[in-house]
Design a protein around this motif. Structure first.
Motif, PDB file in Angstrom:
ATOM      1  N   HIS A  16       0.828  -1.209   0.000  1.00 19.32           N
ATOM      2  CA  HIS A  16       0.000   0.000   0.000  1.00 19.32           C
ATOM      3  C   HIS A  16       0.860   1.256   0.000  1.00 19.32           C
ATOM      4  N   ARG A  55      -7.154  -0.120  -1.499  1.00 27.18           N
ATOM      5  CA  ARG A  55      -8.084   0.629  -0.660  1.00 27.18           C
ATOM      6  C   ARG A  55      -7.362   1.281   0.503  1.00 27.18           C
ATOM      7  N   GLU A  56      -6.382   0.586   1.058  1.00 25.97           N
ATOM      8  CA  GLU A  56      -5.594   1.197   2.132  1.00 25.97           C
ATOM      9  C   GLU A  56      -4.868   2.438   1.621  1.00 25.97           C
ATOM     10  N   LYS A  59      -7.177   5.392   1.364  1.00 25.32           N
ATOM     11  CA  LYS A  59      -7.459   6.013   2.658  1.00 25.32           C
ATOM     12  C   LYS A  59      -6.355   6.999   3.024  1.00 25.32           C
ATOM     13  N   VAL A  60      -5.122   6.602   2.782  1.00 20.88           N
ATOM     14  CA  VAL A  60      -3.987   7.459   3.107  1.00 20.88           C
ATOM     15  C   VAL A  60      -4.027   8.752   2.291  1.00 20.88           C
ATOM     16  N   VAL A  63      -6.514  11.235   3.568  1.00 17.56           N
ATOM     17  CA  VAL A  63      -6.062  12.014   4.720  1.00 17.56           C
ATOM     18  C   VAL A  63      -5.124  13.122   4.256  1.00 17.56           C
ATOM     19  N   LEU A  68     -10.696  12.494  -2.602  1.00 18.54           N
ATOM     20  CA  LEU A  68     -11.867  12.658  -1.773  1.00 18.54           C
ATOM     21  C   LEU A  68     -12.671  11.373  -1.830  1.00 18.54           C
ATOM     22  N   SER A  70     -16.048   9.261  -1.052  1.00 16.25           N
ATOM     23  CA  SER A  70     -17.460   9.417  -0.784  1.00 16.25           C
ATOM     24  C   SER A  70     -18.032   8.025  -0.529  1.00 16.25           C
ATOM     25  N   PRO A  71     -18.616   7.809   0.640  1.00 19.52           N
ATOM     26  CA  PRO A  71     -19.051   6.466   1.021  1.00 19.52           C
ATOM     27  C   PRO A  71     -19.928   5.811  -0.039  1.00 19.52           C
ATOM     28  N   ASN A  72     -19.583   4.616  -0.384  1.00 16.25           N
ATOM     29  CA  ASN A  72     -20.331   3.823  -1.368  1.00 16.25           C
ATOM     30  C   ASN A  72     -20.276   4.380  -2.792  1.00 16.25           C
ATOM     31  N   TRP A  76     -12.575  10.327  -5.776  1.00 20.06           N
ATOM     32  CA  TRP A  76     -12.321  11.308  -6.826  1.00 20.06           C
ATOM     33  C   TRP A  76     -11.024  12.060  -6.533  1.00 20.06           C
TER      34      TRP A  76
END
Lengths: 226, 226
Positions: A16, A55-56, A59-60, A63, A68, A70-72, A76
């Motif tokens: 990652h 996916r990890e 996430k980084v 932060v 950006l 957006s849940p589900n 972007w």
DNA sequence: AAATTGAATTATGAATCCATAATTACGTCA
DNA sequence: TGACGTAATTATGGATTCATAATTCAATTT
């Protein structure tokens, strides 16, 4: 912060982290343009990794503010608007000024000599009109000042913001007038550093930053992302 | 930054975000003490989630600087050393000063009135010696100033650093002398805000911050994490 | 008794699988 | 023709599984 697990480890970097670096470059260089959706599955196939490390990595980067989530709905690439720019400018200005003050307190003659050498080379590239080389050295000098400030927290904060702007700076061509001005400012930067005049350096760096921001602002106004 | 996926979404928060908030609190409040190993599997069982969202949460907290990841070895709660403190102080000082200047430019009478009300209540708690309530209001006031500054980038940067220190501030009991001093400084903060004197407010906030730092520094020196 | 080696155990990194939310495509009706 | 509603498809969130690196612990050797 300084928590070291007891033993120094040589282990290979997790996937990652590798992905974070790749994706960050792709975003900064515009391969993943601002506002575009990040095609998670496609990227996984392209890099030959499964979705878990990807996916990890996302996430980084979220932060760090480069993308950006957006849940589900997916990820972007974040846009840079003039409004964002006006928000980031004062913050970077404060950090830049601080880096100048600290650098003047702590810089060694050796570090100064290195910066001077880079400066000379950069001026050469300017005279020859080699934009890309100029930018490389320019970045190197600012990096060296940040290094000389000897404050990892400051450096991390600054770099996070810088990455968000670099995308635009990467594309925006400085005008000849601004370019000349930037080089003149760099002369002042060197002088202030050599004199260890922290207050002066802070002021010059801040002005220099404003120069950069105006360049980006004009570019944004034209190539308008709103 | 301002990239909005086309449609505003009401969706429920992903698990990993929930976990980030929980874990952040646990770290700040000392439930997960500095330097301790984070037992990934145990936490998963405790929260009743699988390892996937937990690991995503750990990646986020690592970027925020609250934990430290070591490849193949797991996660540790990062320690706060005096050295770290001395690094973080000037950075927060610069941000704090900026927040003061911006707040003075932008604060509305209504926002000021809210802060004044919180201030009065805080002073009450001080007089009655209610430390916990005092701290709550104190935090609320600083949060409100940051809000008034109207700069989300600044707020995010500040909060990230603040979280790293809050663990120690949470444990360090201010001395009566410093407490009195802090309250006096808060009077000055209010006065400068009311006068919209940005320069003054920046100076007071910076001094106020130094006060906090000395408290933490003394606590660290005693309860020494090196 | 201390140290070192190697097997057993445990934990992490990564891939795969499944459920569900979101998007798209299509067909119906005004 | 265009708007609405429903079905099909796709993508995301989360759980599970598998491989491998790290740690533990016992046994052997000096």
């Amino acid at each position: 912060m300084t928590t070291e697990p007891n033993i120094a480890t040589i282990a290979r970097r997790p996937l990652h982290m590798e992905l974070v670096d790749c994706l960050r470059d792709m975003i900064v260089e515009g391969t993943l343009p601002p506002g575009s959706k990040i095609p998670e599955r496609d990227l996984c196939e392209r890099f030959g990794v499964s979705r878990t490390p990807m996916r990890e990595a996302l996430k980084v980067l979220a932060v760090e503010g480069l993308i950006l989530l957006s849940p589900n709905r997916g990820a972007w690439v974040s846009k840079l608007t003039i409004g964002d720019l006006e928000e980031v400018f004062p913050v970077m200005g404060a950090l830049e000024a601080l880096s100048g003050e600290l650098a003047c307190e702590r810089i060694t003659d050796e570090q100064l000599a290195d910066i001077r050498a880079a400066h000379e080379e950069m001026v050469e590239h300017y005279r020859a009109g080699r934009r890309a080389d100029y930018f490389r050295l320019n970045r190197q000098i600012h990096h060296a000042i940040l290094e000389a400030a000897g404050n990892a927290t400051l450096a991390a904060q600054y770099r996070a913001l810088d990455a968000r702007l670099r995308r635009a700076r990467y594309l925006a061509n400085v005008s000849d007038r601004r370019w000349a001005q930037a080089v003149a400012e760099h002369e002042q930067i060197l002088a202030a550093l050599a004199a260890r005049d922290g207050t002066k350096l802070a002021a010059v760096l801040k002005q220099h930053l404003r120069n950069k921001f105006e360049t980006v602002r004009e570019w944004l106004a034209d190539h308008g992302e709103r």
